[in-house]
Design a protein around this motif. Structure first.
Motif, PDB file in Angstrom:
ATOM      1  N   PRO A  51       0.829  -1.213   0.000  1.00  0.00           N
ATOM      2  CA  PRO A  51       0.000   0.000   0.000  1.00  0.00           C
ATOM      3  C   PRO A  51       0.868   1.269   0.000  1.00  0.00           C
ATOM      4  N   ASN A  52       0.387   2.301  -0.677  1.00  0.00           N
ATOM      5  CA  ASN A  52       1.150   3.529  -0.863  1.00  0.00           C
ATOM      6  C   ASN A  52       1.647   4.130   0.449  1.00  0.00           C
ATOM      7  N   LYS A  53       0.808   4.143   1.474  1.00  0.00           N
ATOM      8  CA  LYS A  53       1.237   4.729   2.752  1.00  0.00           C
ATOM      9  C   LYS A  53       2.471   4.009   3.274  1.00  0.00           C
ATOM     10  N   TYR A  54       2.488   2.695   3.175  1.00  0.00           N
ATOM     11  CA  TYR A  54       3.626   1.929   3.693  1.00  0.00           C
ATOM     12  C   TYR A  54       4.871   2.117   2.835  1.00  0.00           C
ATOM     13  N   LYS A  55       4.687   2.206   1.508  1.00  0.00           N
ATOM     14  CA  LYS A  55       5.833   2.481   0.636  1.00  0.00           C
ATOM     15  C   LYS A  55       6.463   3.819   1.007  1.00  0.00           C
ATOM     16  N   GLU A  56       5.631   4.812   1.252  1.00  0.00           N
ATOM     17  CA  GLU A  56       6.149   6.141   1.578  1.00  0.00           C
ATOM     18  C   GLU A  56       6.808   6.165   2.947  1.00  0.00           C
ATOM     19  N   LEU A  57       6.270   5.423   3.912  1.00  0.00           N
ATOM     20  CA  LEU A  57       6.922   5.323   5.216  1.00  0.00           C
ATOM     21  C   LEU A  57       8.287   4.654   5.076  1.00  0.00           C
ATOM     22  N   MET A  58       8.375   3.639   4.214  1.00  0.00           N
ATOM     23  CA  MET A  58       9.681   3.019   3.944  1.00  0.00           C
ATOM     24  C   MET A  58      10.621   4.040   3.304  1.00  0.00           C
ATOM     25  N   GLY A  59      10.097   4.843   2.382  1.00  0.00           N
ATOM     26  CA  GLY A  59      10.918   5.867   1.739  1.00  0.00           C
ATOM     27  C   GLY A  59      11.462   6.868   2.742  1.00  0.00           C
ATOM     28  N   ILE A  60      10.640   7.275   3.709  1.00  0.00           N
ATOM     29  CA  ILE A  60      11.112   8.191   4.757  1.00  0.00           C
ATOM     30  C   ILE A  60      12.245   7.538   5.535  1.00  0.00           C
ATOM     31  N   GLU A  65      18.236   7.721   6.440  1.00  0.00           N
ATOM     32  CA  GLU A  65      19.589   7.153   6.516  1.00  0.00           C
ATOM     33  C   GLU A  65      20.478   7.679   5.396  1.00  0.00           C
ATOM     34  N   THR A  66      19.963   7.776   4.170  1.00  0.00           N
ATOM     35  CA  THR A  66      20.809   8.264   3.076  1.00  0.00           C
ATOM     36  C   THR A  66      21.052   9.763   3.205  1.00  0.00           C
ATOM     37  N   LYS A  67      20.253  10.408   4.040  1.00  0.00           N
ATOM     38  CA  LYS A  67      20.348  11.836   4.318  1.00  0.00           C
ATOM     39  C   LYS A  67      20.077  12.706   3.091  1.00  0.00           C
ATOM     40  N   CYS A  68      19.183  12.199   2.245  1.00  0.00           N
ATOM     41  CA  CYS A  68      18.766  12.981   1.078  1.00  0.00           C
ATOM     42  C   CYS A  68      17.558  13.820   1.491  1.00  0.00           C
ATOM     43  N   ARG A  69      17.760  15.105   1.646  1.00  0.00           N
ATOM     44  CA  ARG A  69      16.666  15.957   2.127  1.00  0.00           C
ATOM     45  C   ARG A  69      15.543  16.078   1.104  1.00  0.00           C
ATOM     46  N   TYR A  70      15.865  15.967  -0.182  1.00  0.00           N
ATOM     47  CA  TYR A  70      14.839  16.011  -1.217  1.00  0.00           C
ATOM     48  C   TYR A  70      13.906  14.809  -1.076  1.00  0.00           C
ATOM     49  N   CYS A  71      14.528  13.619  -0.981  1.00  0.00           N
ATOM     50  CA  CYS A  71      13.740  12.387  -0.890  1.00  0.00           C
ATOM     51  C   CYS A  71      12.990  12.293   0.431  1.00  0.00           C
ATOM     52  N   THR A  72      13.630  12.723   1.523  1.00  0.00           N
ATOM     53  CA  THR A  72      12.955  12.689   2.820  1.00  0.00           C
ATOM     54  C   THR A  72      11.725  13.588   2.786  1.00  0.00           C
ATOM     55  N   LEU A  73      11.863  14.788   2.250  1.00  0.00           N
ATOM     56  CA  LEU A  73      10.717  15.702   2.143  1.00  0.00           C
ATOM     57  C   LEU A  73       9.642  15.119   1.236  1.00  0.00           C
ATOM     58  N   PHE A  74      10.057  14.611   0.066  1.00  0.00           N
ATOM     59  CA  PHE A  74       9.086  14.046  -0.874  1.00  0.00           C
ATOM     60  C   PHE A  74       8.295  12.917  -0.222  1.00  0.00           C
ATOM     61  N   HIS A  75       8.983  11.961   0.389  1.00  0.00           N
ATOM     62  CA  HIS A  75       8.302  10.799   0.949  1.00  0.00           C
ATOM     63  C   HIS A  75       7.473  11.155   2.181  1.00  0.00           C
ATOM     64  N   THR A  76       7.898  12.162   2.935  1.00  0.00           N
ATOM     65  CA  THR A  76       7.100  12.614   4.079  1.00  0.00           C
ATOM     66  C   THR A  76       5.781  13.203   3.598  1.00  0.00           C
ATOM     67  N   GLU A  77       5.844  14.071   2.606  1.00  0.00           N
ATOM     68  CA  GLU A  77       4.614  14.676   2.091  1.00  0.00           C
ATOM     69  C   GLU A  77       3.733  13.635   1.403  1.00  0.00           C
TER      70      GLU A  77
END
Length: 135
Positions: A51-60, A65-77
């Protein structure tokens, strides 16, 4: 690989779905543009086995850990868009912190992998035996 469609056609589809063509897509070469959009659309926006919510939580968790602020922001939103609460987001990040910490420790101590694997198998067997039988 996805078919090569005219860039304008793909951009129009993006505008309909997202309201704009994100700048990070604009620099993708024409011969890869549709392919990258199709992947993004299917994996980020589409329904998959996870489910999308879980994929995005995994992305966060991953990008904390990778410390990519772009990806962290994207996946949080995106997680919020798909219904994740602040508490779920915090738990995902806390879980990543704990998991990465154990990885550092086990690798740094050069834990015997075969012994680790054997003990894990015993733990799983024990937990399965303790579980109440389903009726």
């Amino acid at each position: 690989m996805a078919e090569i469609r005219p860039r304008e056609q793909v951009e129009q589809e993006m505008k309909e779905m997202l309201g704009l063509v994100p700048t990070f897509f604009k620099k993708i070469p024409d011969d890869s543009f549709n392919h990258e959009w199709q992947l993004f659309k299917r994996l980020e926006l589409g329904e998959t086995l996870i489910p999308n919510k879980y994929k995005e939580l995994m992305g966060i968790a991953i990008h904390s850990e990778t410390k990519c602020r772009y990806c962290t922001l994207f996946h949080t939103e995106a997680a919020r868009l798909f219904g994740a609460t602040d508490e779920e987001i915090q738990e995902a990040v806390h879980y990543a912190k704990m998991s990465v910490g154990w990885s550092v420790y086990l690798n740094g101590m050069q834990q015997d992998f075969d012994l680790f694997s054997e003990e894990l198998e015993r733990i799983v067997t024990h937990i399965e035996e303790q579980a109440p039988a389903e009726s």
